[in-house]
Design a protein around this motif. Structure first.
Motif: not given
Length: 209
Positions: A32-33, A35, A148
């Motif tokens: 996720k990071e 991305s 995030s």
């Protein structure tokens, strides 16, 4: 960058950017990071692409192409540029092949002749776009803002200039080490041109050495 006319001093204004290189961070990032970082990188590249093209292929200010494949000790324009068309850009690559061939006893004469016949067909219809031209992870600084959110910045603009639209992606694919997931992730950052990358891969070693 500017020059003080009264003294001749050249002044360079710089900014210290906080963060770590993506090369250092990449192995420890979660999917996720990665991305999130790639999304920010794509925004940066898209911003570069919005710069209006000046109608040539070359360095900033209509100078020689700064990438080393176009280097010539005599700075011959037919090899170094700038070029007014992609056909001239391709011809510059071929002339560099010819120059390397002559310096090394004719070891790539057949390849140079092949490129003279076919390179303009293999590499055509690519408009000039402003290109960083060295999109390695060591040239990308990343700063974590939260779990995030990331800030990214590109450094090392030595080879930046106006190149065919395939160049950003293809020159990195032609020279990268295929040891992890970065090649796949690169496709999320810049438009992919795999056929053009294969052509540059065929040419790279003989143009560089």
């Amino acid at each position: 960058m500017y020059r003080i006319l009264s003294t001749g001093h050249l002044c360079l204004v710089m900014e210290r950017l906080q963060g770590e290189t993506l090369e250092m961070l990449w192995p420890g990032l979660e999917e996720k990071e990665k991305s999130l970082v790639c999304t920010e990188l794509k925004k940066a590249i898209d911003t570069l692409r919005e710069l209006p093209a000046p109608g040539f292929y070359g360095g900033v200010g209509r100078t020689c192409i700064p990438y080393h494949l176009f280097w010539d000790p005599e700075r011959k324009k037919e090899i170094c540029g700038p070029f007014d068309s992609e056909t001239e850009f391709n011809a510059g690559l071929v002339k560099k092949l010819r120059a390397n061939d002559e310096m090394n006893g004719g070891y790539i004469t057949s390849k140079a002749e092949f490129c003279e016949r076919n390179l303009d067909t293999m590499l055509s219809k690519h408009a000039p776009v402003f290109t960083h031209s060295d999109l390695q992870r060591k040239n990308i600084l990343v700063r974590r803002r939260s779990e995030s959110a990331f800030e990214v910045a590109l450094i090392d603009w030595e080879t930046a200039g106006w190149y065919p639209s395939y160049w950003e992606y293809s020159i990195k694919v032609a020279t990268m080490h295929w040891v992890d997931d970065w090649p796949r992730r690169l496709e999320q950052v810049v438009e992919s041109w795999p056929s053009e990358a294969a052509v540059l891969r065929m040419l790279y070693q003989d143009l560089w050495f």
